[in-house]
Design a protein around this motif. Structure first.
Motif, PDB file in Angstrom:
ATOM      1  N   GLU A 313      27.170  -6.202 -17.135  1.00  0.00           N
ATOM      2  CA  GLU A 313      28.737  -6.400 -17.373  1.00  0.00           C
ATOM      3  C   GLU A 313      28.917  -6.761 -18.737  1.00  0.00           C
ATOM      4  OE1 GLU A 313      29.784  -9.383 -14.660  1.00  0.00           O
ATOM      5  OE2 GLU A 313      29.724  -8.201 -12.950  1.00  0.00           O
ATOM      6  N   TYR A 314      27.844  -7.376 -19.348  1.00  0.00           N
ATOM      7  CA  TYR A 314      27.857  -7.893 -20.781  1.00  0.00           C
ATOM      8  C   TYR A 314      27.748  -6.690 -21.642  1.00  0.00           C
ATOM      9  CZ  TYR A 314      28.267 -12.785 -20.312  1.00  0.00           C
ATOM     10  OH  TYR A 314      28.494 -14.065 -19.704  1.00  0.00           O
ATOM     11  N   ASN A 315      27.369  -5.723 -21.226  1.00  0.00           N
ATOM     12  CA  ASN A 315      27.107  -4.254 -21.759  1.00  0.00           C
ATOM     13  C   ASN A 315      25.857  -4.471 -22.866  1.00  0.00           C
ATOM     14  OD1 ASN A 315      27.901  -1.688 -22.602  1.00  0.00           O
ATOM     15  ND2 ASN A 315      29.309  -2.269 -24.245  1.00  0.00           N
ATOM     16  N   LEU A 316      25.013  -5.266 -22.407  1.00  0.00           N
ATOM     17  CA  LEU A 316      23.871  -5.338 -23.257  1.00  0.00           C
ATOM     18  C   LEU A 316      22.917  -4.565 -22.716  1.00  0.00           C
ATOM     19  CD1 LEU A 316      23.395  -9.230 -23.222  1.00  0.00           C
ATOM     20  CD2 LEU A 316      23.710  -7.964 -25.155  1.00  0.00           C
ATOM     21  N   VAL A 317      22.687  -3.867 -21.428  1.00  0.00           N
ATOM     22  CA  VAL A 317      22.015  -3.135 -20.785  1.00  0.00           C
ATOM     23  C   VAL A 317      22.893  -1.942 -20.176  1.00  0.00           C
ATOM     24  CG1 VAL A 317      20.401  -3.345 -18.803  1.00  0.00           C
ATOM     25  CG2 VAL A 317      20.101  -4.628 -20.575  1.00  0.00           C
ATOM     26  N   GLU A 318      22.008  -0.920 -20.074  1.00  0.00           N
ATOM     27  CA  GLU A 318      22.704   0.046 -19.249  1.00  0.00           C
ATOM     28  C   GLU A 318      21.805   0.621 -18.206  1.00  0.00           C
ATOM     29  OE1 GLU A 318      24.170   2.759 -22.024  1.00  0.00           O
ATOM     30  OE2 GLU A 318      22.168   3.690 -22.555  1.00  0.00           O
ATOM     31  N   THR A 319      22.251   1.197 -17.328  1.00  0.00           N
ATOM     32  CA  THR A 319      21.245   1.677 -15.919  1.00  0.00           C
ATOM     33  C   THR A 319      21.515   3.127 -15.666  1.00  0.00           C
ATOM     34  OG1 THR A 319      20.651   1.408 -13.722  1.00  0.00           O
ATOM     35  CG2 THR A 319      22.964   0.682 -14.341  1.00  0.00           C
ATOM     36  N   SER A 320      20.567   3.606 -15.426  1.00  0.00           N
ATOM     37  CA  SER A 320      20.691   5.101 -15.016  1.00  0.00           C
ATOM     38  C   SER A 320      19.825   5.369 -13.853  1.00  0.00           C
ATOM     39  CB  SER A 320      20.585   6.188 -16.021  1.00  0.00           C
ATOM     40  OG  SER A 320      19.184   5.812 -16.395  1.00  0.00           O
ATOM     41  N   GLY A 321      20.316   6.422 -12.998  1.00  0.00           N
ATOM     42  CA  GLY A 321      19.576   6.706 -11.822  1.00  0.00           C
ATOM     43  C   GLY A 321      19.886   5.918 -10.631  1.00  0.00           C
ATOM     44  N   GLU A 322      19.533   6.526  -9.454  1.00  0.00           N
ATOM     45  CA  GLU A 322      19.903   5.688  -8.359  1.00  0.00           C
ATOM     46  C   GLU A 322      18.651   5.421  -7.389  1.00  0.00           C
ATOM     47  OE1 GLU A 322      22.940   4.695  -7.173  1.00  0.00           O
ATOM     48  OE2 GLU A 322      23.793   5.326  -9.205  1.00  0.00           O
ATOM     49  N   GLY A 323      19.225   4.495  -6.521  1.00  0.00           N
ATOM     50  CA  GLY A 323      17.719   3.973  -5.482  1.00  0.00           C
ATOM     51  C   GLY A 323      16.701   4.004  -6.429  1.00  0.00           C
ATOM     52  N   PRO A 324      15.557   4.482  -5.715  1.00  0.00           N
ATOM     53  CA  PRO A 324      14.202   4.337  -6.409  1.00  0.00           C
ATOM     54  C   PRO A 324      13.559   4.826  -7.702  1.00  0.00           C
ATOM     55  CG  PRO A 324      13.970   5.520  -4.346  1.00  0.00           C
ATOM     56  CD  PRO A 324      15.332   5.510  -4.721  1.00  0.00           C
ATOM     57  N   SER A 325      14.721   5.412  -8.242  1.00  0.00           N
ATOM     58  CA  SER A 325      14.534   6.322  -9.540  1.00  0.00           C
ATOM     59  C   SER A 325      15.290   5.312 -10.700  1.00  0.00           C
ATOM     60  CB  SER A 325      14.831   7.578  -9.600  1.00  0.00           C
ATOM     61  OG  SER A 325      16.201   7.901  -9.416  1.00  0.00           O
ATOM     62  N   ARG A 326      16.021   4.248 -10.236  1.00  0.00           N
ATOM     63  CA  ARG A 326      16.650   3.407 -11.011  1.00  0.00           C
ATOM     64  C   ARG A 326      16.130   2.735 -12.399  1.00  0.00           C
ATOM     65  NH1 ARG A 326      22.008   0.113 -10.473  1.00  0.00           N
ATOM     66  NH2 ARG A 326      22.840   2.085 -10.308  1.00  0.00           N
ATOM     67  N   ILE A 327      16.525   2.831 -13.544  1.00  0.00           N
ATOM     68  CA  ILE A 327      15.973   2.263 -14.619  1.00  0.00           C
ATOM     69  C   ILE A 327      17.086   1.544 -15.465  1.00  0.00           C
ATOM     70  CG2 ILE A 327      13.741   3.866 -14.990  1.00  0.00           C
ATOM     71  CD1 ILE A 327      15.675   5.239 -17.126  1.00  0.00           C
ATOM     72  N   TYR A 328      16.617   0.442 -16.311  1.00  0.00           N
ATOM     73  CA  TYR A 328      17.227  -0.173 -17.062  1.00  0.00           C
ATOM     74  C   TYR A 328      16.872   0.121 -18.713  1.00  0.00           C
ATOM     75  CZ  TYR A 328      19.547  -2.368 -13.145  1.00  0.00           C
ATOM     76  OH  TYR A 328      20.153  -2.886 -11.865  1.00  0.00           O
ATOM     77  N   ARG A 329      17.872   0.203 -19.411  1.00  0.00           N
ATOM     78  CA  ARG A 329      17.597   0.008 -21.007  1.00  0.00           C
ATOM     79  C   ARG A 329      18.597  -0.469 -21.769  1.00  0.00           C
ATOM     80  NH1 ARG A 329      18.516   5.587 -20.187  1.00  0.00           N
ATOM     81  NH2 ARG A 329      16.658   6.213 -20.530  1.00  0.00           N
ATOM     82  N   THR A 330      18.201  -1.012 -22.918  1.00  0.00           N
ATOM     83  CA  THR A 330      19.302  -1.480 -23.565  1.00  0.00           C
ATOM     84  C   THR A 330      20.317  -0.446 -24.069  1.00  0.00           C
ATOM     85  OG1 THR A 330      17.993  -1.188 -25.646  1.00  0.00           O
ATOM     86  CG2 THR A 330      17.846  -3.559 -24.622  1.00  0.00           C
ATOM     87  N   THR A 331      21.514  -1.045 -24.537  1.00  0.00           N
ATOM     88  CA  THR A 331      22.579  -0.123 -24.648  1.00  0.00           C
ATOM     89  C   THR A 331      22.374   0.234 -26.137  1.00  0.00           C
ATOM     90  OG1 THR A 331      24.011  -1.885 -25.343  1.00  0.00           O
ATOM     91  CG2 THR A 331      24.166  -0.952 -23.058  1.00  0.00           C
TER      92      THR A 331
END
Length: 333
Positions: A313-331
């Motif tokens: 929400e703060y746009n510090l981190v973004e996410t991609s992938g759904e379910g088990p393959s989801r990952i987070y990285r910085t924007t």
DNA sequence: CCTCCACCGGAACGGAGGGGGA
DNA sequence: TCCCCCTCCGTTCCGGTGGAGG
């Protein structure tokens, strides 16, 4: 170098609004009945961030206050006040009825106070999608003297959780859509700020165009870059902004934005953010494992998920992938 | 195609914190 | 002083979802 730093601040409200006359007239049309003593219409302002929604909303309220004696207006940022209680106390604060409010106040006491208003009260609820409980809007609809100007950047999913009756009420509000600023519009906005804020000749039109290109229609970003460039030039004792200083100001502006968001986080949230920032793209499970071993008193996995959601929400981190393959990285790379 | 697994996020609950009123 | 009522934050529980792999 800097002549008036205020005009470079985020919350500066220009004396004259440029390039948003249609939107402003549209909103004024909704609110204007109040001048004749009639009930104004609620309004909904939508559009991407940095497109001037907040600016126009605040500006219009200022205009009304200049025209009318018996009117109150206030501005509430639902990002900072996301609970029912905080919004209500913000609204009471705007009419000087916030005295002796505390968290122990009976549920409806705050609403009763608002209902006792004897003037029209027009309020801006900025970032209204951040409200945890949109039911509050229903209660506010019930207050005859109160008119709401709701501001949000994503109209679609904001009101999907409320029931149909409230939805149809919200749909009946006057909707004003904002688009990104065009490149030349941004340039002239910047020119305005430069004229009021900086000594003449400190920055060229080409350089302003460069800023506008990078800001991609977002006025807030554009002004932030300008501010950082002016600050850097002043620090270095130069009386003009060189191309080099300007180029360096771009990442500085982004870092400044990021820093402001990070400061709002709690200690544990910062740890989670640090893990994502340092260790690159990670799965939620991996993030939680690292977080667990990084602090003495780790929260549960569910709470870590809440933190991650907040970071997005703060746009510090973004996410991609759904379910088990989801990952987070910085924007931003 | 079906099943498993990790992840998602809503709901309900509880304890801490904080100030007013009896 | 104690009690009450509130908010806020985190927890527990759980049904839903969508890749991955048989």
């Amino acid at each position: 170098m800097i002549h008036d730093a205020r005009v470079l601040q985020d919350d500066f409200l220009p004396r004259e609004v440029v390039h948003r006359h249609d939107e402003m007239n549209h909103l004024a049309g909704a609110l204007e009945p109040v001048v004749e003593g009639d009930k104004p219409q609620h309004a909904l302002l939508t559009g991407p961030s940095g497109a001037g929604k907040t600016c126009i909303a605040r500006y219009s309220l200022n205009q009304l206050e200049e025209q009318l004696l018996d009117i109150d207006t206030t501005y509430v940022d639902c990002w900072q006040r996301s609970t029912r209680f905080r919004v209500l106390s913000g609204l009471l604060d705007g009419v000087g009825k916030a005295h002796s409010i505390q968290r122990t106040m009976p549920h409806d006491e705050l609403l009763v106070r608002l209902e006792s208003l004897d003037h029209p009260y027009i309020v801006v609820l900025d970032e209204v999608d951040q409200l945890r409980d949109l039911e509050l809007l229903r209660e506010l609809y019930g207050i005859p003297q109160l008119t709401m100007v709701l501001v949000t950047n994503n109209k679609r999913d904001v009101f999907s959780t409320v029931d149909e009756r409230l939805q149809s009420r919200l749909r009946s509000a006057v909707t004003v859509r904002f688009d990104r600023y065009a490149q030349d519009e941004l340039v002239s906005i910047l020119q305005d700020r430069v004229e009021w804020g900086l000594e003449p000749g400190t920055i060229s039109t080409d350089q302003l165009a460069y800023i506008a290109d990078i800001a991609a229609g977002n006025a807030r970003d554009a002004i932030s870059i300008l501010r950082n460039a002016a600050r850097a030039a002043e620090r270095s004792g130069s009386d003009t902004i060189s191309d080099e200083i300007l180029r360096e100001a771009v990442p500085e502006a982004r870092a400044e934005l990021r820093q402001k968001s990070v400061e709002k986080l709690t200690e544990h949230q910062r740890v989670v953010y640090g893990i994502v920032a340092d260790a690159g793209p990670l799965s939620p499970g991996e993030i939680h494992d690292r977080y667990e071993s990084a602090v003495d008193d780790p929260k549960t996995q569910r709470t870590t998920r809440k933190y991650l959601r907040k970071l997005v929400e703060y746009n510090l981190v973004e996410t991609s992938g759904e379910g088990p393959s989801r990952i987070y990285r910085t924007t931003g790379g």
